[in-house]
Design a protein around this motif. Sequence first.
Motif, PDB file in Angstrom:
ATOM      1  N   TRP A 194       0.839  -1.199   0.000  1.00 49.82           N
ATOM      2  CA  TRP A 194       0.000   0.000   0.000  1.00 49.82           C
ATOM      3  C   TRP A 194       0.871   1.245   0.000  1.00 49.82           C
ATOM      4  CZ3 TRP A 194      -2.440  -4.344   0.844  1.00 49.82           C
ATOM      5  CH2 TRP A 194      -3.824  -4.405   0.648  1.00 49.82           C
ATOM      6  N   ILE A 195       0.386   2.264  -0.685  1.00 52.19           N
ATOM      7  CA  ILE A 195       1.011   3.585  -0.627  1.00 52.19           C
ATOM      8  C   ILE A 195      -0.065   4.608  -0.309  1.00 52.19           C
ATOM      9  CG2 ILE A 195       2.118   5.414  -1.979  1.00 52.19           C
ATOM     10  CD1 ILE A 195       3.633   3.236  -3.479  1.00 52.19           C
ATOM     11  N   TRP A 196       0.191   5.410   0.724  1.00 47.90           N
ATOM     12  CA  TRP A 196      -0.669   6.546   1.012  1.00 47.90           C
ATOM     13  C   TRP A 196      -0.107   7.762   0.260  1.00 47.90           C
ATOM     14  CZ3 TRP A 196       0.115   3.008   4.969  1.00 47.90           C
ATOM     15  CH2 TRP A 196      -1.033   2.528   5.601  1.00 47.90           C
ATOM     16  N   LEU A 197      -0.984   8.447  -0.438  1.00 47.22           N
ATOM     17  CA  LEU A 197      -0.652   9.727  -1.073  1.00 47.22           C
ATOM     18  C   LEU A 197      -1.485  10.783  -0.369  1.00 47.22           C
ATOM     19  CD1 LEU A 197      -0.737   8.590  -4.808  1.00 47.22           C
ATOM     20  CD2 LEU A 197       1.311   9.105  -3.444  1.00 47.22           C
ATOM     21  N   ALA A 198      -0.816  11.592   0.433  1.00 45.24           N
ATOM     22  CA  ALA A 198      -1.488  12.583   1.282  1.00 45.24           C
ATOM     23  C   ALA A 198      -1.059  13.969   0.854  1.00 45.24           C
ATOM     24  CB  ALA A 198      -1.149  12.333   2.761  1.00 45.24           C
ATOM     25  N   VAL A 199      -1.973  14.737   0.304  1.00 43.22           N
ATOM     26  CA  VAL A 199      -1.671  16.061  -0.233  1.00 43.22           C
ATOM     27  C   VAL A 199      -2.044  17.124   0.790  1.00 43.22           C
ATOM     28  CG1 VAL A 199      -2.182  17.714  -2.072  1.00 43.22           C
ATOM     29  CG2 VAL A 199      -2.014  15.268  -2.593  1.00 43.22           C
ATOM     30  N   ARG A 200      -1.120  18.049   1.012  1.00 44.09           N
ATOM     31  CA  ARG A 200      -1.416  19.171   1.902  1.00 44.09           C
ATOM     32  C   ARG A 200      -2.467  20.044   1.257  1.00 44.09           C
ATOM     33  NH1 ARG A 200       2.310  23.710   5.003  1.00 44.09           N
ATOM     34  NH2 ARG A 200       0.587  25.160   5.283  1.00 44.09           N
ATOM     35  N   SER A 201      -3.668  20.037   1.836  1.00 41.08           N
ATOM     36  CA  SER A 201      -4.799  20.753   1.232  1.00 41.08           C
ATOM     37  C   SER A 201      -4.991  22.102   1.890  1.00 41.08           C
ATOM     38  CB  SER A 201      -6.077  19.911   1.385  1.00 41.08           C
ATOM     39  OG  SER A 201      -6.288  19.575   2.743  1.00 41.08           O
TER      40      SER A 201
END
Length: 223
Positions: free
Chosen positions: A216-223
């Motif tokens: 698994w890869i989490w892609l977490a964008v600073r929103s």
Amino acid sequence: MLPWTKLATAPIPGGDELRLMRRGDEFSIRLGANELMNSRLGGSEEALATLACKKLDGRSRPRVLIGGLGMGFTLRAALAVFGADAAIEVAELVPEVIDWGRGEMAGLFGDSLSDPRVSLVARDVGELIRDGAGRYDAILLDVDNGPEGLSRKANDRLYDVAGLAATRASLRDGGVLALWSSGPDDDFTRRLRRSGFAVNEVPVRAVGKRGGSRHWIWLAVRS
């Protein structure tokens, strides 16, 4: 079948001992009973870089921080996708791992460690994150088998609420945190969202298009 041969060991600060193993042209880095990485299984580590790059959508002069050198899969993929104007910092806590990349595993690394875009630092990636307010466009983390401190307990600070707040602060607007894991973790996904990230979870294969175990890869964008 050829037996595994132990080539070297290295202590982890505040943790256990890494072992570098070789069987023919295959390398393995192990911690206790766990195999942390294998030279034949780098597809998901490469995806860590390629998926993060897509999230940045062609941003010019990206500054990228990679946590964990390992066997260099993520670094080599980052060099391929981020372009000639990128600046890529690699934080590796265990100095001997850097030595292995220049020595026993030099054939695997090629010329990636001498690329002018690369800055290699023998330091805790958490320290760079805490010191790097607004510095990075992407942070790629592959220092454990998921969002908990496997290699050493102190790594838990990367994944708790305070650690995610520090990561968010170190990212520029629209910057992305990409984190590799051997499996899903719903609690961590919720923690990312509560910390101000827009989150996607992406299943990937250990050997890319050829299949292998699902990671698994989490892609977490600073929103």
